[in-house]
Design a protein around this motif. Structure first.
Motif, PDB file in Angstrom:
ATOM      1  N   UNK A  91       0.855  -1.117  -0.004  1.00  0.00           N
ATOM      2  CA  UNK A  91      -0.190   0.024  -0.191  1.00  0.00           C
ATOM      3  C   UNK A  91       0.809   1.201   0.130  1.00  0.00           C
ATOM      4  N   UNK A  92       0.445   2.250  -0.773  1.00  0.00           N
ATOM      5  CA  UNK A  92       1.400   3.360  -1.068  1.00  0.00           C
ATOM      6  C   UNK A  92       0.532   4.593   0.024  1.00  0.00           C
ATOM      7  N   UNK A  93       1.120   4.352   0.981  1.00  0.00           N
ATOM      8  CA  UNK A  93       0.144   5.468   2.182  1.00  0.00           C
ATOM      9  C   UNK A  93       0.553   6.778   1.716  1.00  0.00           C
ATOM     10  N   UNK A  94      -0.770   7.579   2.030  1.00  0.00           N
ATOM     11  CA  UNK A  94      -0.784   8.979   1.797  1.00  0.00           C
ATOM     12  C   UNK A  94       0.027   9.662   3.089  1.00  0.00           C
ATOM     13  N   UNK A  95       0.393  11.028   2.936  1.00  0.00           N
ATOM     14  CA  UNK A  95       1.004  11.811   3.996  1.00  0.00           C
ATOM     15  C   UNK A  95       0.297  11.501   5.396  1.00  0.00           C
ATOM     16  N   UNK A  96      -1.069  11.873   5.101  1.00  0.00           N
ATOM     17  CA  UNK A  96      -1.988  11.921   6.190  1.00  0.00           C
ATOM     18  C   UNK A  96      -1.827  10.331   6.945  1.00  0.00           C
ATOM     19  N   UNK A  97      -1.820   9.282   6.235  1.00  0.00           N
ATOM     20  CA  UNK A  97      -1.793   8.107   6.777  1.00  0.00           C
ATOM     21  C   UNK A  97      -0.441   7.739   7.410  1.00  0.00           C
ATOM     22  N   UNK A  98       0.652   8.244   6.733  1.00  0.00           N
ATOM     23  CA  UNK A  98       2.016   8.069   7.327  1.00  0.00           C
ATOM     24  C   UNK A  98       2.048   8.792   8.833  1.00  0.00           C
ATOM     25  N   UNK A 131      -6.199  15.132  16.787  1.00  0.00           N
ATOM     26  CA  UNK A 131      -6.655  13.831  16.038  1.00  0.00           C
ATOM     27  C   UNK A 131      -5.762  14.070  14.682  1.00  0.00           C
ATOM     28  N   UNK A 132      -5.880  13.201  14.126  1.00  0.00           N
ATOM     29  CA  UNK A 132      -5.175  12.873  12.443  1.00  0.00           C
ATOM     30  C   UNK A 132      -6.274  12.711  11.585  1.00  0.00           C
ATOM     31  N   UNK A 133      -6.547  13.489  10.692  1.00  0.00           N
ATOM     32  CA  UNK A 133      -7.686  13.111   9.866  1.00  0.00           C
ATOM     33  C   UNK A 133      -7.041  12.739   8.478  1.00  0.00           C
ATOM     34  N   UNK A 134      -7.572  11.373   8.242  1.00  0.00           N
ATOM     35  CA  UNK A 134      -7.004  10.880   6.885  1.00  0.00           C
ATOM     36  C   UNK A 134      -8.017  11.654   5.779  1.00  0.00           C
ATOM     37  N   UNK A 135      -7.320  12.107   4.854  1.00  0.00           N
ATOM     38  CA  UNK A 135      -7.796  13.173   4.058  1.00  0.00           C
ATOM     39  C   UNK A 135      -7.883  12.862   2.482  1.00  0.00           C
ATOM     40  N   UNK A 136      -7.731  11.395   2.099  1.00  0.00           N
ATOM     41  CA  UNK A 136      -7.802  10.927   0.552  1.00  0.00           C
ATOM     42  C   UNK A 136      -8.546   9.688   0.654  1.00  0.00           C
ATOM     43  N   UNK A 137      -9.601   9.774  -0.167  1.00  0.00           N
ATOM     44  CA  UNK A 137     -10.593   8.501  -0.238  1.00  0.00           C
ATOM     45  C   UNK A 137     -10.223   7.811  -1.618  1.00  0.00           C
ATOM     46  N   UNK A 138     -10.276   6.478  -1.694  1.00  0.00           N
ATOM     47  CA  UNK A 138     -10.055   5.843  -2.663  1.00  0.00           C
ATOM     48  C   UNK A 138     -11.206   4.742  -2.962  1.00  0.00           C
ATOM     49  N   UNK A 139     -12.478   5.016  -2.376  1.00  0.00           N
ATOM     50  CA  UNK A 139     -13.387   3.928  -2.744  1.00  0.00           C
ATOM     51  C   UNK A 139     -14.496   4.222  -3.850  1.00  0.00           C
ATOM     52  N   UNK A 140     -14.615   5.624  -3.858  1.00  0.00           N
ATOM     53  CA  UNK A 140     -15.594   5.977  -4.826  1.00  0.00           C
ATOM     54  C   UNK A 140     -15.344   6.930  -5.854  1.00  0.00           C
ATOM     55  N   UNK A 141     -16.286   6.863  -6.905  1.00  0.00           N
ATOM     56  CA  UNK A 141     -15.869   7.910  -8.037  1.00  0.00           C
ATOM     57  C   UNK A 141     -15.809   9.404  -7.522  1.00  0.00           C
ATOM     58  N   UNK A 142     -15.290  10.144  -7.804  1.00  0.00           N
ATOM     59  CA  UNK A 142     -14.920  11.526  -7.446  1.00  0.00           C
ATOM     60  C   UNK A 142     -16.432  12.313  -7.340  1.00  0.00           C
TER      61      UNK A 142
END
Length: 1413
Positions: free
Chosen positions: A796-803, A1124-1135
């Motif tokens: 998984x190529x984690x995003x900056x917020x995930x890191x 808190x840390x907000x994960x800010x990139x979704x990869x589930x749905x069409x934009x």
């Protein structure tokens, strides 16, 4: 209470006309000309008019924008009333005022002045009190906190009855003295207006208290006036309870209430003693008394233990004796000489002071520092009983809350099931408060939190049990026939029985008066039950709770007493008696333990079926003791009347172990809560004090293992930070990476501002992050030559917020991760677990989730990482649902250890043969250890000694060539260097070493004989990652702690869906007395969830909304401002679909592949749009219906959903890629019926991947979702935008929403989401594209001509024609229809949960008790 419908919002009602004239226009009016008319309408139709105004957005679009200092009192009242309505509806309100803080301050000040205005009616002042109650419950809002804090500051101590008492208080604390001097300086430095404001703030609460007491003692009140005063007093007591239940508001208020002798004055008042009408007032008084006498130091917040509490109490008695000796040595001589124990008793104490006349009694009270005078106009009766009550309540011993909890039973009877606190909650409509504790931002102590949780959880559990029993009795249709109760109906959850037989009664333990155990036997007639139903009864597990009922129909007593006898609520329901029992075992007809294959043995030829089963039960011992005493007194034997046994589903019936766990924690002297978490959990101090940036043990460097995929990924993941590569390495190097902060000291806590907390903005100040990171690397060890030795690598190529979330989760302290839909919460949690596993090999991690489904998903991802399976353990029955080949349950792990042991022993024997070592070295783990010490280790030592000495060729000297002959060859590459050969040899050594290490771990399983001992050893010693649901942790808390279970980390998934009590228990699963406090301290807690999605499910509306039982710890920490840390990139749905819920997450972005991957770029075949709202009109003249109470359905939407599903299947969409969701469980049942009729078994369609409710689908996703909103009159519970967020975020590629447009476009809360939906296909008609098959060839953005469906009949006819054409074409072409689709998840969990008897139990409609999910 009726609620506004669409007709009310759009019809000719006066309020609706005013709305369309003044604010539901493009340019809303800023003038308040409509306020008088609105006020008249509210006075005429309250509370319906207020609900109508709220839904017409009067507060947001008219009243607040038009408010100014010149606004009338009516304007202020309307704002306050609508704020109350919004809070009652669980809608956000305070954020509305945040943009105009000065105007809100003026509004709040006016409300405060109006609240003490004697000229206003009591009803109006009561509404203002409700507003103030809401304000003091919302201190997380900055604008509210700023106004509320001065009202309960130290300035209110100016109202203490004399300076001597105040000085006695101040001298106890240097902090108090500083606060008092600061308040004085602030007053002296203020101008005249400022001083007037400060005087008002000081006197506001005192003025309310005096007015409250006058109402209690008003002897001239008329009946109506008394009723109004009673409601006012109930609300005022609610306010005082709220003030007393939070330390910042309690700190000075409690002293003032004690000085006012408030509890004694209430107890002796006329209103308090006014019969049944004042029952709630008396209960509110009892709740206030609980908080007033809570064993707590009001200034430090430290809970007093039993010794400290007794010392403080004894000091008050000593003071009494000293004063008595000083002023009345002769009259009170016996009192002076009496022991503390006797003076702690009220009767003894009052007996001593009888010798004093009235004047002397008043003097004694005065010398003790008690108030003996009130203002002249006060109506409080200062007679001898009053002063005796004041003296007694001050000196007498009060029971501790823990003693009350200890005496409270966790098993219901017919009396506890119908307690007033539970019955009032049934009837709760917001008009009255409830005498139950609330869960709010802060708690006084951990004990206070547990007491509140225990009380509310018990009430909720008893409410659910009562509803189940009443429903079961109703289904059974009891009647009297031949002087006995007969049952004409049927329920799969109940069987009529005879009198239970008492088998054994064990005597009480030492110091107890309740029997240790009472065993009874119950015979069940199962001859007429279907095999499946009989197996349900036979499969009951030990400790399952069953309910023994004495059912007597209501009409019986009417006939016997001519209908005039008083009947309790239980008897009105047909329930004469209830006793609970726990299953010990299920027995067959001959009294033998029942086996699973009993039927096969008993009736192998299938010629008959079992006729009888016996249940051996453990009866509620406390209830049995009372029954025995009643029977001995000649009042009848309760068990003679028992005629019914009732069970509940296991997942709904776990209340007893959970309550017992909370009860044991409440009684515990010491709880292993880490010191760094305690204040944050209670809600005090710096919200960021528990984060890793504030803790002194922050790690200086961390190995990220396989978190980063390459150097570019590392750089992208650390924006704003300088990355320094290891100077010892010249070029850019690949992972793994070890990151260390150049400035490694923990960030200092910000210096506290001199300004008060109320003047500071919401949330903590952000701590400065280290800007420079040094990156080093290392070469991962070679683990052996076999492919299975290669580690599993994260992809998984984690995003900056995930890191950022992963980095925080690896550090000590508290990490809160907010994950919007589709942002990879599970991947982040998995990587945190993996990194902790590799960085801290000696630490153990407890993995907790709300549901088995989420836990299994998380566990399956853990299995895919480089984590040794022998270190994984899954507790609870949900492990059965996992799709992994390996079993991770206790039994499965033990079996796996034994199986792997056999494999490794075979390898040992092969190794022995390869080196020519004679003997059976692989016969046991013990012989393998001997072989290792005698042969293997010396062999390796000789080899490495030779290598270090540089003697000879490494390959030639390698002693285990024959053993590794089955490894990929050549083992040593000819062209490799000597160093590479050495590394290969080291890999081989590690492979061999792993065999013997694992055998050493397996050896205890050879020694231990009992399966239970093996399982416990596995949990306590072997497993390093232990997974369980929050419910399992709560149920098994004491059992797990008693084993000496120790762990260092807690990671909780779905944390926003877990109640506070069930969130807390996983933190305290270890017993500090067994492990030592330093070992029992948790290192890190990671909470992962989303408070903007569904909250914990609470059935009772009052406990949910009034007591806030649905509050999760996760949500409360967010409210408190914990970082808190907000994960800010979704990869589930069409934009485009993500836009439907992105308004809830302003920072949410889309991962690039959602705009480039083929499945996201391709259009949905046969459908014009990738998402659409379809306006479904009445079908056959009907919209929503309610065939039985709380069972909401909409046939038109059900038919439409199924027809759309059929259409998609005919185009080639895979059935398992389509989910049909609905907002109500009644609609779920209806859609299932339609699907079963039209699709099940049909090879053209089959069943969809999932059919169920929105709540059950949280955490899940599918390519295409058909959503039925059901309601056609009001939005229903979808006004709670958390559920709407879940509903709109489940679809990846296509979302089709069925509903009634006019209902949902009228709601302000839903405007953001539905506005986007309504923009597409304004006519609300489903747009189809003909001539396409799945998958489509066109792009999602391509323009295409569409065909609109006029309604469900049109779509149904179109689908019917398509199906006929497809069948015909298949037959003519000699083709074969595809096989019927598998039922998917529809046929598994969802069918299992369905209540075949009807009704729903999974959730409750916010608006009117409608049961929903």
């Amino acid at each position: 209470m009726s609620r506004p419908t669409t007709d009310d919002l759009t019809g000719d009602r006066a309020i609706a006309q005013l709305a369309r004239k003044h604010w539901l226009v493009k340019s809303p009016s800023k003038a308040s000309a409509a306020v008088p008319e609105l006020w008249e309408a509210v006075e005429a139709e309250q509370p319906f008019a207020l609900l109508l105004l709220e839904q017409l957005q009067a507060l947001e679009r008219y009243l607040w924008p038009a408010y100014s200092e010149e606004s009338s009192n009516q304007h202020v009242f309307l704002i306050a009333l609508l704020v109350n309505v919004k809070r009652q509806e669980n809608l956000p309100v305070w954020s509305l005022f945040a943009e105009r803080p000065d105007d809100f301050s003026r509004l709040f000040r006016r409300i405060l002045h109006l609240s003490i205005d004697q000229s206003l009616s009591t009803k109006l002042r009561t509404h203002l009190l409700v507003f103030l109650v809401g304000a003091f419950q919302s201190l997380d809002s900055g604008v509210v906190r700023k106004e509320c804090a001065p009202l309960v500051s130290i300035g209110i101590w100016h109202n203490l009855h004399n300076e001597k008492v105040r000085e006695e208080r101040l001298v106890k604390s240097l902090q108090l003295q500083k606060a008092w001097r600061a308040a004085g300086k602030k007053y002296d430095s203020a101008d005249a207006a400022g001083q007037a404001r400060l005087r008002f703030e000081r006197s506001w609460l005192y003025t309310l208290l005096l007015d409250f007491l006058d109402r209690l003692y008003d002897v001239d009140a008329t009946a109506d006036r008394k009723q109004d005063s009673r409601l006012y007093c109930e609300r005022f007591l609610e306010l005082l309870c709220d003030l007393q239940s939070q330390l910042p508001t309690r700190r000075y208020v409690n002293t003032l209430l004690q000085d006012m002798n408030l509890l004694s004055a209430i107890k002796l008042s006329l209103l308090f003693q006014d019969g049944d009408d004042s029952a709630l007032l008396r209960d509110m008084h009892q709740l206030l008394q609980h908080y007033a006498y809570f064993p707590l130091d009001d200034q430090s917040g430290k809970e007093l233990n039993r010794h400290e509490y007794d010392e403080a109490h004894n000091a008050s008695i000593a003071r009494l004796q000293n004063v008595a000796l000083k002023i009345h040595p002769e009259k009170l001589k016996i009192l002076v000489l009496a022991n503390y124990g006797s003076l702690s008793q009220r009767d003894e104490l009052l007996g001593h002071v009888k010798a004093l006349n009235d004047v002397e009694l008043v003097e004694l009270c005065d010398q003790l520092g008690l108030r003996t005078a009130y203002p002249e106009k006060s109506q409080v009766v200062l007679d001898r009983p009053f002063f005796e009550e004041v003296l007694a309540s001050t000196i007498e011993q009060k029971p501790l809350y823990s003693e009350m909890v200890q005496s409270t039973t966790v098993l219901p009877t017919e009396h506890s099931l119908y307690e007033q606190s539970i019955i009032r909650a049934d009837e709760y409509n917001g008009a009255h408060p409830l005498a139950i504790p609330k869960l709010n931002l802060q708690y006084l102590t951990l004990g206070d939190f547990l007491w509140r949780s225990f009380t509310l959880y018990r009430n909720e559990a008893f409410y659910e049990i009562r509803k189940h029993l009443e429903d079961t009795i109703k289904r059974l249709q009891p009647r009297i026939g031949g002087s006995i109760t007969r049952f004409d109906g049927f329920s799969r959850m109940a069987i009529p029985i005879g009198k239970p037989a008492i088998i054994q009664t064990q005597p009480p333990r030492v110091g107890e008066d309740v029997p240790t155990e009472v065993q009874v036997e119950v015979s069940l007639d199962v001859s007429r039950l279907q095999p499946g139903l009989r197996r349900e009864w036979e499969s009951m597990r030990p400790d399952d709770v069953v309910y023994l009922l004495a059912v007597q129909p209501v009409e019986t007593e009417k006939r016997l007493t001519n209908g005039h006898a008083f009947r309790s609520l239980a008897e009105k329901a047909g329930l004469k008696a209830l006793r609970c029992a726990e299953v010990i075992s299920v027995l067959d007809e001959k009294g033998r333990m029942l086996r699973r294959d009993q039927d096969t043995h008993d009736h192998g030829d299938g010629s008959g079926r079992a006729k009888q089963r016996h249940l051996l039960l453990r009866l509620d011992a406390a209830a049995y003791k009372q029954d025995k005493e009643r029977a001995d007194a000649g009042k009848g034997d309760t068990y003679d009347n028992i005629n019914l046994i009732v069970r509940r589903r296991a997942r709904e019936n776990n209340f007893k172990p959970v309550l017992e766990s909370i009860k044991q924690l409440t009684l515990a002297q010491d709880m292993p809560v880490p010191a760094w978490l305690r204040e944050v959990f209670l809600g005090y101090g710096d919200p960021s004090s528990a984060s890793c940036k504030r803790l002194p043990n922050r790690l200086k460097s961390v190995d990220y293992h396989d978190t980063f995929l390459d150097w570019q990924h590392l750089i992208e993941s650390l924006p704003g930070k300088t990355v320094e590569p290891d100077p010892a390495v010249d070029a850019i190097f690949p992972p793994p990476y070890v990151l260390g902060a150049v400035t490694s000291e923990p960030a200092p806590a910000p210096r506290p501002s001199k300004k008060r907390r109320r003047d500071q903005p919401d949330g903590p100040e952000s701590a400065p992050m280290p800007e420079t990171l040094r990156v080093t690397t290392y070469k991962p060890p070679n683990n052996g030559p076999y492919p299975t030795d290669a580690p599993k690598i994260n992809a998984v190529r984690f995003t900056p917020s995930q890191i950022e979330a992963i980095s925080s989760g690896m550090q000590p302290g508290l990490t809160v991760i907010v994950g919007p839909p589709g942002t990879g919460k599970t991947d982040v949690a998995t990587q945190i677990i993996s990194n902790i596993y590799h960085n801290f090999p000696q630490q153990r991690t407890l993995l907790v989730a709300h549901s088995n489904q989420a836990l299994n998903q998380l566990f399956q991802k853990i299995v895919a990482l480089d984590i040794d399976e022998r270190h994984l353990l899954r507790l609870g029955h949900g492990e059965e649902e996992m799709t992994t080949e390996t079993s991770f349950s206790k039994a499965g792990r033990v079996e796996s250890f034994v199986e792997r042991g056999g494999q490794y022993l075979a390898e040992v024997q092969r190794l022995a043969a390869s080196i020519g070592a004679p003997g059976a070295h692989g016969s046991s783990c013990e012989t393998a250890e001997y072989f290792d010490q005698v042969y293997v280790q010396p062999g390796w030592k000789r080899f490495w000694d030779g290598v270090e000495a540089g003697q000879g060729d490494v390959v030639a000297a390698f002693p285990f060539q024959a053993f590794f002959a089955d490894a990929p060859q050549p083992l040593f590459l000819p062209q490799a260097s000597r160093e590479e050969h050495i590394e290969v040899a080291r890999g081989c050594e590690r492979h061999v070493r792993k065999i013997f290490d694992e055998l050493a771990d397996i050896r205890p399983f050879e020694i231990l004989r009992h399966q239970r001992d093996k399982s416990n050893y596995l949990l306590v010693k072997e497993a390093r990652i232990i997974a369980m649901t929050s419910t399992h942790a709560a149920m098994r808390r004491q059992e797990i702690a008693n084993l000496g279970f120790r762990y260092d980390n807690v990671i909780m998934e779905e944390a926003a869906q877990v109640t506070e009590a069930e969130s807390f228990i996983p933190f305290v699963l270890q017993d500090p007395t067994r492990n030592g406090a330093e070992k029992a301290d948790l290192q890190r807690i990671v909470l992962v969830g989303d408070h903007l999605q569904n909250s914990p499910v609470v059935q009772n509306a009052a406990f949910r909304s009034y007591a806030n039982l649905e509050q999760s710890l996760f949500q409360r920490l967010i409210r408190l401002g914990v970082p808190h840390i907000l994960l800010d990139a979704q990869g589930r749905s069409r934009p485009s679909i993500a836009e439907l819920y992105k308004w809830r997450y302003p920072q949410l972005t889309n991962l690039p592949f959602t705009s480039s991957a083929p499945e996201f770029v391709r259009a949905n075949a046969g459908l014009r749009y990738e998402y659409q709202f379809i306006d479904v009109s009445d079908y056959k003249g009907k919209g929503e219906t309610e065939p039985t109470p709380h069972f909401v359905q909409n046939l038109g939407e059900a038919e439409y959903a199924v027809a759309l599903y059929q259409y998609m299947c005919l185009l080639g969409y895979p059935a398992e890629k389509i989910s049909i969701l609905c907002t109500y469980a009644g609609q779920r049942a209806l859609i299932r019926d339609v699907l079963t009729h039209r699709c099940k078994g049909n090879r053209l369609f089959g069943m969809p991947g999932w059919v169920g409710t929105v709540d059950k689908y949280q955490g899940e996703q599918n390519d295409h979702v058909i959503l039925s909103l059901v309601r056609t009159k009001t939005p229903g519970y979808l006004r709670d935008v958390r559920r709407l967020t879940v509903a709109l975020s489940r679809a990846r590629l296509g979302l089709y929403v069925l509903g009634r447009r006019e209902v949902f476009e009228s709601s302000l809360e839903l405007r953001e989401a539905f506005g986007v939906l309504f923009e597409r296909a304004q006519g609300g008609k489903l747009g189809l594209v003909t001539g396409e098959m799945w998958p489509a060839g066109r792009g999602v953005g391509d323009e295409v001509e569409g065909t609109e469906m006029e309604g469900v009949e049109h779509l149904g006819q179109y689908v019917h024609q398509m199906a006929e054409a497809k069948v015909k074409a298949s037959r003519e072409g000699g083709g074969v229809l595809p096989p019927a689709a598998a039922p998917g998840m529809f046929g598994a969990e969802e069918e299992e949960e369905e209540d075949v008897e009807g009704g729903d139990e999974e959730g409750v409609d916010e608006e009117a008790g409608d049961v929903v999910v």
